[in-house]
Design an enzyme around this catalytic site. Structure first.
Site, PDB file in Angstrom:
ATOM      1  CB  SER A  41      -3.886   2.243   1.404  1.00  0.00           C
ATOM      2  OG  SER A  41      -3.264   0.990   1.187  1.00  0.00           O
ATOM      3  CG  HIS A 248      -0.829   1.884   5.622  1.00  0.00           C
ATOM      4  ND1 HIS A 248      -1.531   1.004   5.810  1.00  0.00           N
ATOM      5  CD2 HIS A 248      -1.068   2.147   3.919  1.00  0.00           C
ATOM      6  CE1 HIS A 248      -2.304   0.517   4.972  1.00  0.00           C
ATOM      7  NE2 HIS A 248      -2.668   1.351   3.734  1.00  0.00           N
TER       8      HIS A 248
END
Length: 267
Positions: A41, A248
């Site tokens: 990711s 993230h």
């Protein structure tokens, strides 16, 4: 007379030189220049939005560093195969199909999911400090004892399938600026333990990458001053409305953190 012999020698030299130049031109034209972006990711761009609907659960973002590098350099081909949630086994099973002798650049971030960092962060957010630190220590043991061989398997396959490629392995940022601006959330001991595990992960990945002759893009340096609790974070903290984007990189983390770490080795 010697003129015919001299003429013949000169003609031979000119033909040989021409053949050499033609060979060099052909070699230059055939130089591998395709780019294949692999990984998890952090490479697909989770947290940056602007996802390609065709990528489904892989959540490949147009703001991810592979796309930013591609837009700036126009490689002869571009295959964006990174996928949210990927582990080393997923790379081996699903992401190597576009590698070939014409691949000139490969990038990859992998290992965080193998080590269970999503479980670590879930545990640390929801449970006690002692439970959090114990979970971090479990992840550390995996990184030390099991992850190196898994990384070697991936790196071996990348080199076998893309023998001429420049391979840049990207690491992971530290999540927290210690003694920073956060007034709630995790305890400082938890943040410190998580940062320490990230350092161990990066050190392990860097060592395995170097053993294969690959470059390691250390994003801890480019993210410095932009961790969570810094006041100018390039990482999402826990997001209860979009839990998958928690921890993230934001778009600024991709452009200001990951892209420079790649450009250092693939300018």
């Amino acid at each position: 007379m010697r003129f015919p012999r001299v003429t013949a020698i000169v003609s031979s030299l000119l033909l040989a030189a021409g053949a050499t130049l033609a060979s060099a031109a052909t070699s230059h034209a055939a130089a591998p220049t395709g780019y294949v972006a692999l990984g998890d990711s952090y490479s697909s761009g989770v947290g940056s939005g602007s996802y390609d609907s065709a990528s489904g659960d892989c959540k490949r973002s147009s703001k991810a560093y592979p796309v930013l590098w591609k837009n700036a350099h126009s490689p002869s081909s571009f295959n964006f195969d990174a996928c949210s949630g990927a582990r080393t086994g997923d790379v081996l099973a699903n992401q190597l199909g576009h590698l070939s002798a014409s691949t000139g650049l490969v990038t990859i971030s992998i290992g965080g999911n193998d080590a269970g960092f999503a479980d670590v962060m879930t545990t640390c957010v929801l449970q006690s400090t002692d439970t959090c630190v114990a979970k971090v220590n479990t992840a550390r043991a995996y990184v030390q004892n099991t992850l190196p061989a898994a990384l070697d398997n991936v790196y071996n396959q990348i080199r076998a399938k893309a023998p001429a490629a420049k391979v840049v392995v990207l690491g992971y940022p530290r999540f927290y600026q210690l003694n920073g601006t956060c007034i709630a959330g995790l305890a400082e001991a938890e943040r410190s333990a998580i940062n320490g595990a990230a350092d161990l992960l990066d050190t392990t990945i860097s060592a395995r990458a170097a053993s294969h002759g690959f470059s390691f893009g250390d994003v801890r340096t480019t993210f410095a001053g932009h961790e969570i609790c810094s006041g100018d974070a390039w990482l999402h903290s826990v997001d209860w409305l979009n839990i998958g984007e928690s921890y993230h990189p934001k778009p600024a983390g991709q452009s200001g953190g990951y892209l420079p770490a790649l450009t250092k080795y693939a300018p």
